[in-house]
Design an enzyme around this catalytic site. Structure first.
Site, PDB file in Angstrom:
ATOM      1  N   ARG A  27       0.882  -1.280   0.107  1.00 11.20           N
ATOM      2  CA  ARG A  27      -0.101   0.036  -0.064  1.00 11.20           C
ATOM      3  C   ARG A  27       0.638   1.251  -0.106  1.00 11.20           C
ATOM      4  O   ARG A  27       0.365   2.217  -0.062  1.00 11.20           O
ATOM      5  CB  ARG A  27      -0.844   0.060   1.186  1.00 11.20           C
ATOM      6  CG  ARG A  27      -1.853  -1.013   1.337  1.00 11.20           C
ATOM      7  CD  ARG A  27      -2.631  -0.980   2.377  1.00 11.20           C
ATOM      8  NE  ARG A  27      -3.291  -0.017   2.714  1.00 11.20           N
ATOM      9  CZ  ARG A  27      -4.520   0.196   2.519  1.00 11.20           C
ATOM     10  NH1 ARG A  27      -5.265  -0.697   2.012  1.00 11.20           N
ATOM     11  NH2 ARG A  27      -5.397   1.215   2.740  1.00 11.20           N
ATOM     12  N   ASN A  99      -3.450   7.555   8.490  1.00  8.28           N
ATOM     13  CA  ASN A  99      -3.569   7.463   6.922  1.00  8.28           C
ATOM     14  C   ASN A  99      -4.554   8.556   6.421  1.00  8.28           C
ATOM     15  O   ASN A  99      -5.613   8.744   7.246  1.00  8.28           O
ATOM     16  CB  ASN A  99      -4.299   6.124   6.619  1.00  8.28           C
ATOM     17  CG  ASN A  99      -3.418   5.064   6.640  1.00  8.28           C
ATOM     18  OD1 ASN A  99      -2.131   5.255   6.929  1.00  8.28           O
ATOM     19  ND2 ASN A  99      -3.710   3.771   6.529  1.00  8.28           N
ATOM     20  N   GLY A 100      -4.639   8.815   5.352  1.00  6.67           N
ATOM     21  CA  GLY A 100      -5.496  10.040   4.811  1.00  6.67           C
ATOM     22  C   GLY A 100      -4.979  11.337   4.606  1.00  6.67           C
ATOM     23  O   GLY A 100      -3.739  11.265   4.528  1.00  6.67           O
ATOM     24  N   LYS A 482      -0.332  -0.630 -18.063  1.00  7.18           N
ATOM     25  CA  LYS A 482       0.634  -1.410 -17.464  1.00  7.18           C
ATOM     26  C   LYS A 482       1.915  -0.911 -17.965  1.00  7.18           C
ATOM     27  O   LYS A 482       2.939  -1.017 -17.282  1.00  7.18           O
ATOM     28  CB  LYS A 482       0.195  -2.950 -18.121  1.00  7.18           C
ATOM     29  CG  LYS A 482      -0.823  -3.597 -17.688  1.00  7.18           C
ATOM     30  CD  LYS A 482      -0.832  -4.053 -16.340  1.00  7.18           C
ATOM     31  CE  LYS A 482      -1.397  -2.827 -15.292  1.00  7.18           C
ATOM     32  NZ  LYS A 482      -2.616  -2.876 -14.970  1.00  7.18           N
ATOM     33  N   LYS A 597      -0.614   0.128  -3.702  1.00  3.50           N
ATOM     34  CA  LYS A 597      -1.787  -0.691  -4.158  1.00  3.50           C
ATOM     35  C   LYS A 597      -3.097  -0.112  -3.898  1.00  3.50           C
ATOM     36  O   LYS A 597      -4.086  -0.220  -5.021  1.00  3.50           O
ATOM     37  CB  LYS A 597      -1.582  -1.841  -3.592  1.00  3.50           C
ATOM     38  CG  LYS A 597      -2.423  -3.179  -3.909  1.00  3.50           C
ATOM     39  CD  LYS A 597      -2.238  -3.218  -5.449  1.00  3.50           C
ATOM     40  CE  LYS A 597      -3.240  -4.479  -5.877  1.00  3.50           C
ATOM     41  NZ  LYS A 597      -3.132  -4.680  -7.372  1.00  3.50           N
TER      42      LYS A 597
HETATM   43  C1  AGP Z   1      -3.740  -0.743 -11.551  1.00  2.00           C
HETATM   44  O1  AGP Z   1      -2.714  -1.394 -12.232  1.00  2.00           O
HETATM   45  C2  AGP Z   1      -3.418   0.412 -10.738  1.00  2.00           C
HETATM   46  N1  AGP Z   1      -2.561   0.204 -10.006  1.00  2.00           N
HETATM   47  C3  AGP Z   1      -4.594   1.537 -10.338  1.00  2.00           C
HETATM   48  O2  AGP Z   1      -4.965   1.958 -11.685  1.00  2.00           O
HETATM   49  C4  AGP Z   1      -5.844   0.922  -9.788  1.00  2.00           C
HETATM   50  O3  AGP Z   1      -6.452   0.215 -10.772  1.00  2.00           O
HETATM   51  C5  AGP Z   1      -6.733   2.011  -9.439  1.00  2.00           C
HETATM   52  O4  AGP Z   1      -6.068   2.807  -8.489  1.00  2.00           O
HETATM   53  C6  AGP Z   1      -8.166   1.709  -8.651  1.00  2.00           C
HETATM   54  O5  AGP Z   1      -8.036   0.857  -7.632  1.00  2.00           O
HETATM   55  P1  AGP Z   1      -8.944  -0.041  -7.048  1.00  2.00           P
HETATM   56  O6  AGP Z   1      -9.482  -1.094  -8.253  1.00  2.00           O
HETATM   57  O7  AGP Z   1      -8.644  -0.750  -5.827  1.00  2.00           O
HETATM   58  O8  AGP Z   1     -10.212   0.825  -6.675  1.00  2.00           O
END
Ligand code: AGP
Length: 602
Positions: A27, A99-100, A482, A597
């Site tokens: 994260r 966090n936040g 990607k 993430k």
């Molecule tokens: C995808 O490869 C990314 N790391 C990113 O775009 C991700 O899909 C986006 O932050 C949304 O996340 P979520 O699906 O957990 O809401």
């Protein structure tokens, strides 16, 4: 974004914090830190970069006996990734993790500075600890000092505070960022998601926005705006599905290979012989629904965009897609005959969650498609469909995208079925194709080694255009994302027919075009678009079942019977290509720079 762990009890605190943070490291990994109070002894360690640096720094440190402890892994928002900006942040005798984002931190900081407080970091978080210590000078109890502090914070936060002024207590508050409390006998755990405490706590309470309180040995007191609050704990699973790499070099690689298998899980009990079933949805769920609006971010947005073609084509229902961060501020016109769908791997993405809350306030029915059970987005939605992809650890999403797209494809058929807008024949053909999906996701060794070899030709260039038409346009967007995320090269996804309206001006031999050329959909039109680029000397990588003589590089896919099968096969090709380029560049495939993430800030 960022991860929080807290523990209060007799066990070795350092290990609990570090193991918990390890689970959350994906994260955010700009820095990590811990703070522990045992009796009168206070210890604090911080390290820049990945958690292994903090492990190394704390090698000789061990805790003994009862104590309170908090830890944090950071993805920088306010202030650079430096050790001073790492959490826990310190006052004169207290530590805080958060966090936040504290939106009014600048005003609070100026107020504190005017009182003579010296700030060590550039973060918004540090204001919490100084504000608390200021309040503690005049408040009757330490708890009321904490309460007064929380009352002054605007924005999203999940925070833990420990203080020598009350050395056997952890103070906590949650508003807008996820946080839960785990219980096991007299031991109390805190975490920003349940993975760090699985196997440690037996019961859990997921804090709600506005909850705050304190924890002591064997005692947790919870409050909200109305006063003291009773809460019900729920059992926490003991089955830790700890994602290991299983012999793969990277989690992302493992997750690409897993797609065929998890797709079977996604379909199980839902794709039946002649129809689609969702036990999660009441029989009349779609009764008054006349339109669908989907909100999501990043990869999840790309799966949403793919589904907009499927909903309108297969279920004959109007479907609009919005990027969540845009939707939030556009003052959208919402009508209650619209189903509001959110898509999220993590279920914690701040923009998506806020968009959902907005839609709910406007009276819309909501459905979430999500990979993490019990996540904030699931808890906020009227109904939820789990994608069943299993834990996804690679920051670059792969199997989450595949399973989201599958759920949406199934949902498009389901809506058609419920609204009787799809014929039996079409439904049958779609279901037959769906059943072949796991096969189209199998990674053949020959393909992977071809892409490994080919990747060496894609380590330079001034731009990468992924192009496609129809559902292959969102796939092109995803392929480019990607490429950007893990190789740090500029890449764009573009509708193939749109290239001639501007971007074709960029064409030369170092403009790489990755052309998605399915045989089952608009092949001839796509071919003309690629020919136009080739005529202007662009370097073409064609992905198609059909040999294409103008291709500089060619990946041959199978002649499939359905566009979605070609879609999934080409998706694997773009994922592996991005992976192999990133490996050659020596980048961190699983934790690419600047990313996290789960994006729990706006
Ligand atoms: C995808 O490869 C990314 N790391 C990113 O775009 C991700 O899909 C986006 O932050 C949304 O996340 P979520 O699906 O957990 O809401």
């Amino acid at each position: 974004m960022c991860g929080i762990v807290g523990y209060l009890g007799l066990n070795e605190k350092k290990e609990i914090l570090l193991d918990g943070l390890q689970e959350l490291e994906y994260r955010g990994y700009d820095s990590a830190g811990i703070a522990v109070i045992e009796g009168e002894k206070l210890n604090n360690f911080k390290a820049l970069g990945k958690l292994e640096n903090l492990r190394e720094k704390t090698k000789a440190y061990h805790t003994e006996g009862f104590g309170v402890s908090i830890g944090h892994t950071r993805w920088a928002t306010h202030g650079k990734p430096t050790e001073l900006n790492a959490h826990p942040h310190v006052g004169a005798y207290s530590y805080v993790v958060h966090n936040g984002i504290i939106e009014n931190y600048q005003a609070l900081k100026e107020e504190l500075q005017a009182d003579g407080v010296k700030f060590l970091s550039q973060t918004d978080t540090e204001t919490i600890v100084h504000l608390f210590e200021k309040n503690n000078k005049t408040a009757n109890t330490v708890f009321s000092a904490f309460e007064e502090t929380i009352e002054r914070l605007d924005g999203a936060y999940a925070t833990l505070l420990i203080t020598e002024a009350d050395a056997d207590t952890i103070y906590f508050a949650k508003n807008g960022s996820p946080m839960l409390i785990g219980f096991n006998g007299d031991d109390v755990y805190f975490a920003s998601s349940d993975t760090p405490i699985i196997g440690k706590a037996t019961e859990v309470y997921y804090l709600e926005d506005g909850d705050y309180g304190y924890a002591r040995q064997g005692e947790v007191k919870l409050f909200d705006a109305k006063g003291e609050k009773t809460f019900t704990k729920q059992a926490l699973t003991a089955d830790k599905v700890s994602a290991q790499k299983d012999g793969f070099r990277f989690f992302m690689e493992k997750e690409i290979y897993e797609q065929s298998h998890v797709m079977g899980e996604t379909m199980m009990g839902r794709v039946l012989d002649e129809n689609i079933a969702f036990d999660e949805l009441d029989a009349d769920f779609f009764k008054d629904i006349k339109a669908i609006k989907i909100c999501a971010c990043g990869t999840s947005y790309h799966s949403a965009l793919t589904s907009s073609y499927l909903f309108e084509r297969l279920s004959k229902i109007r479907c609009d897609i919005e990027i969540a961060s845009e939707f939030r501020y556009k003052e959208p016109l919402l009508t209650d005959d619209t189903l509001f769908i959110t898509i999220s791997q993590s279920g914690e993405t701040a923009d998506t969650l806020e968009a959902l809350k907005m839609a709910k306030r406007a009276g819309l029915k909501s459905l979430s498609i999500c990979n993490v059970d019990n996540s904030s987005i699931i808890r906020e939605s009227d109904a939820a469909i789990l994608t069943r992809a299993g834990i996804e650890k690679g920051v670059a999403s792969t199997k989450a995208f595949a399973t989201q797209t599958m759920v949406l494809w199934m949902l498009a058929l389901y809506v058609g079925q419920e609204k009787k807008s799809i014929s039996k024949e079409v439904l049958k053909t779609e279901i037959e194709a769906m059943r072949k999906t796991p096969k189209s996701l199998l990674v053949e060794e020959k393909l992977h080694s071809q892409l490994t070899r080919m990747s060496k030709r894609y380590l330079h260039g001034h731009g990468f255009f992924f192009i496609g038409r129809d559902i292959f346009f969102p796939l092109a967007l995803e392929g480019a994302l990607k490429r950007k995320e893990i190789s740090y090269f500029h890449a764009e996804g573009y509708p193939a027919g749109e290239m001639k309206h501007g971007p074709i001006a960029l064409a030369d031999s170092t403009l790489f075009t990755i052309a998605l050329m399915p045989k089952t959909m608009h092949y001839e039109k796509m071919k003309s678009n690629v020919e136009e680029l080739s005529a202007r000397d662009a370097t073409i990588l064609a992905i198609s079942p059909e040999p294409f003589e103008l291709a500089d590089d060619f990946i041959q896919t199978n002649y499939d019977s359905h566009p979605m099968l070609e879609f999934f096969e080409m998706m694997v090709v773009t994922q592996l290509l991005a992976l192999e380029i990133s490996v050659r560049l020596g980048n961190d495939v699983d934790m690419p720079r600047n990313l996290a993430k789960s994006v729990t800030v706006e």
